[in-house]
Motif scaffolding. Structure first.
Motif, mmCIF file in Angstrom:
data_model
loop_
_atom_site.group_PDB
_atom_site.id
_atom_site.type_symbol
_atom_site.label_atom_id
_atom_site.label_comp_id
_atom_site.label_asym_id
_atom_site.label_seq_id
_atom_site.Cartn_x
_atom_site.Cartn_y
_atom_site.Cartn_z
ATOM 1 N N MET A 1 0.815 -1.216 0.000
ATOM 2 C CA MET A 1 0.000 0.000 0.000
ATOM 3 C C MET A 1 0.843 1.257 0.000
ATOM 4 S SD MET A 1 -3.400 -0.611 2.329
ATOM 5 C CE MET A 1 -3.916 1.079 1.975
ATOM 6 N N PHE A 6 -0.555 3.624 -5.045
ATOM 7 C CA PHE A 6 -1.393 3.926 -3.894
ATOM 8 C C PHE A 6 -1.157 5.337 -3.378
ATOM 9 C CE2 PHE A 6 -2.734 -0.485 -2.938
ATOM 10 C CZ PHE A 6 -4.017 -0.224 -2.493
ATOM 11 N N THR A 7 0.070 5.817 -3.473
ATOM 12 C CA THR A 7 0.393 7.090 -2.841
ATOM 13 C C THR A 7 0.202 8.291 -3.746
ATOM 14 O OG1 THR A 7 2.737 6.765 -3.414
ATOM 15 C CG2 THR A 7 2.025 6.033 -1.230
ATOM 16 N N ARG A 11 -5.823 6.451 -8.019
ATOM 17 C CA ARG A 11 -6.314 5.424 -7.111
ATOM 18 C C ARG A 11 -7.686 4.901 -7.519
ATOM 19 N NH1 ARG A 11 -4.349 7.643 -1.257
ATOM 20 N NH2 ARG A 11 -4.228 9.593 -2.382
ATOM 21 N N TYR A 15 -8.349 0.972 -7.589
ATOM 22 C CA TYR A 15 -9.410 0.277 -6.855
ATOM 23 C C TYR A 15 -10.254 -0.574 -7.803
ATOM 24 C CZ TYR A 15 -8.322 3.558 -3.053
ATOM 25 O OH TYR A 15 -7.693 4.274 -2.082
ATOM 26 N N VAL A 28 -3.357 -7.146 0.572
ATOM 27 C CA VAL A 28 -2.356 -6.101 0.380
ATOM 28 C C VAL A 28 -1.246 -6.306 1.406
ATOM 29 C CG1 VAL A 28 -3.962 -4.377 -0.555
ATOM 30 C CG2 VAL A 28 -3.606 -4.518 1.925
ATOM 31 N N ASN A 278 -8.351 5.609 3.157
ATOM 32 C CA ASN A 278 -8.224 4.274 3.725
ATOM 33 C C ASN A 278 -7.908 4.390 5.210
ATOM 34 O OD1 ASN A 278 -8.345 2.787 1.092
ATOM 35 N ND2 ASN A 278 -6.467 3.932 0.712
ATOM 36 N N SER A 304 -11.361 0.800 3.047
ATOM 37 C CA SER A 304 -11.186 1.752 1.948
ATOM 38 C C SER A 304 -12.482 2.516 1.716
ATOM 39 C CB SER A 304 -10.760 1.046 0.661
ATOM 40 O OG SER A 304 -10.530 1.998 -0.361
ATOM 41 N N PRO A 379 -1.187 6.803 1.269
ATOM 42 C CA PRO A 379 -2.242 5.860 0.912
ATOM 43 C C PRO A 379 -3.489 6.023 1.763
ATOM 44 C CG PRO A 379 -0.620 4.769 2.270
ATOM 45 C CD PRO A 379 -0.115 6.172 2.051
#
Length: 400
Positions: A1, A6-7, A11, A15, A28, A278, A304, A379
């Protein structure tokens, strides 16, 4: 993650790919290859947050503790602390009532007045320069200033807290020092209110009928949690909403002096660009089935909210305008959701902040292309690092 997708990546697309590959619950890894489950499904999140007996907030149930070093970077998110975030059972219910009641008594007219004064004062600092960064110079200051005031701090002491609060939420090298400063300031405020009560949150936290059940350390921790967690998502709500209004023609009327679509833009952000993406998390108290997956007792579930908001099972048309639909997961759900009074305070600060800015700078416009706007690499949270704008210089009006 903590990979780039993710960062800092798209996103929403990530997803969708995870859901297509794994279904509503995806495996994950966290820092150090620590395994966890990312819950993507709207119905699954409802199930988890509505069953605290099976999906507990008490991280002592985690089956990975023997693999976690004491200096693990995510320890502040999962290590049990003396705040309401990690309380469970009847004691959590009574503690939650204390916090909610203390926040519920915040006068909405007084809140609006504080918001306007501080918003005007912040805008006064840059309104004559034709350019500004609305994240650094506005959004990342306004919620902390207003929250400090309603909690009981004076203007000068509240302003001094802003750098410390931002250091904590930013996880910078000054985070520990910021926490110590905030802790000392909160302790001093609580001690002074014990001697001389006032009409503020600090006083109500200490005089509530349930307060005798909790230690002074617990009350102080809950004060800190509410001001820190109230500040950052609200700051991101402001900047994410402004970004939407500056880049989406549906909200152009707001920039022309109308206010009707500000609320719609704010609501759209909570669906599409929610500040809280998240959350870690919940832990299963026994083996169970979730979203077609076998989850072992003690497994960590990362919730999430962003993926659930885009779940095609509840939003088959991802391009439709959400309008006034507020069934999003952005404030959580169940016993550990953001208290309703806190949600109302955040909405009041964000909306007033946006209204004052657009009233003062009606021709505000982006100073870069939309694609150049940088998002903070995280994330868990979703907010802009900067929002550079231009506008016609105006005169200061003299705020707080």
């Amino acid at each position: 993650m903590f990979g780039p997708r993710f960062t800092t990546g798209n996103r929403g697309r990530l997803y969708r790919e995870l859901r297509e590959t794994h279904g509503p619950v995806a495996p994950v890894t966290l820092v150090g290859d620590v395994p966890a489950w990312l819950v993507l499904g709207y119905r699954e999140l409802h199930q988890i947050t509505g069953d605290p007996a099976l999906f507990t907030r008490d991280s002592s149930a985690w089956n990975m503790w023997d693999r976690i070093p004491h200096d693990w970077p995510l320890m502040p998110m999962v290590g049990r602390q003396p705040s309401i975030l990690y309380e469970v059972g009847p004691r959590h219910e009574r503690r939650s009532t204390l916090v909610s009641d203390a926040l519920r008594e915040v006068d909405p007219f007084e809140l609006h007045s504080h918001c306007e004064r501080h918003a005007d004062a912040l805008i006064d600092e840059f309104c004559g320069r034709a350019r500004a960064d609305l994240v650094e110079q506005y959004a990342m200051k306004l919620p902390a200033l207003v929250l400090a005031r309603v909690f009981g701090f004076g203007e000068e002491d509240g302003a001094a807290l802003v750098p410390s609060i931002n250091a904590i939420v930013g996880g910078s090298g000054e985070a520990l020092e910021g926490r110590q400063h905030l802790q000392q300031a909160m302790g001093s405020l609580l001690r002074s209110r014990a001697i001389a009560p006032g009409g503020d949150v600090a006083t109500r936290m200490q005089t509530h009928p349930n307060s005798g059940e909790f230690s002074s350390e617990e009350v102080l921790e809950d004060m800190m949690v509410n001001i820190v967690l109230g500040h950052q998502p609200t700051a991101d709500w402001i900047s994410n909403s402004l970004r939407l209004m500056l880049t989406d023609d549906r909200f152009a009327a707001s920039l022309g002096g109308g206010r009707a679509s500000i609320g719609e833009a704010m609501n759209e952000v909570l669906w599409e660009e929610t500040p809280t993406q998240n959350v870690a998390g919940r832990w299963t108290t026994r083996d169970t089935q979730l979203g077609g997956r076998h989850i072992q007792g003690g497994d960590l579930l990362v919730l999430s909210f962003a993926a659930a908001n885009a779940d095609p099972q509840i939003r088959p048309d991802q391009h439709s305008f959400t309008g006034g639909n507020s069934a999003f997961f952005s404030f959580g759900h169940g016993s550990h959701r953001c208290p309703y009074p806190a949600q109302e305070i955040a909405e009041g600060i964000a909306r007033t902040g946006i209204e004052v800015l657009l009233d003062r700078l009606p021709d505000v416009d982006l100073d870069v292309d939309e694609e150049e706007l940088p998002w903070r690499p995280s994330p868990f949270l979703h907010g802009l690092e900067s929002l550079p704008v231009t506008f016609t210089p105006t005169s200061a009006v003299g705020g707080a």
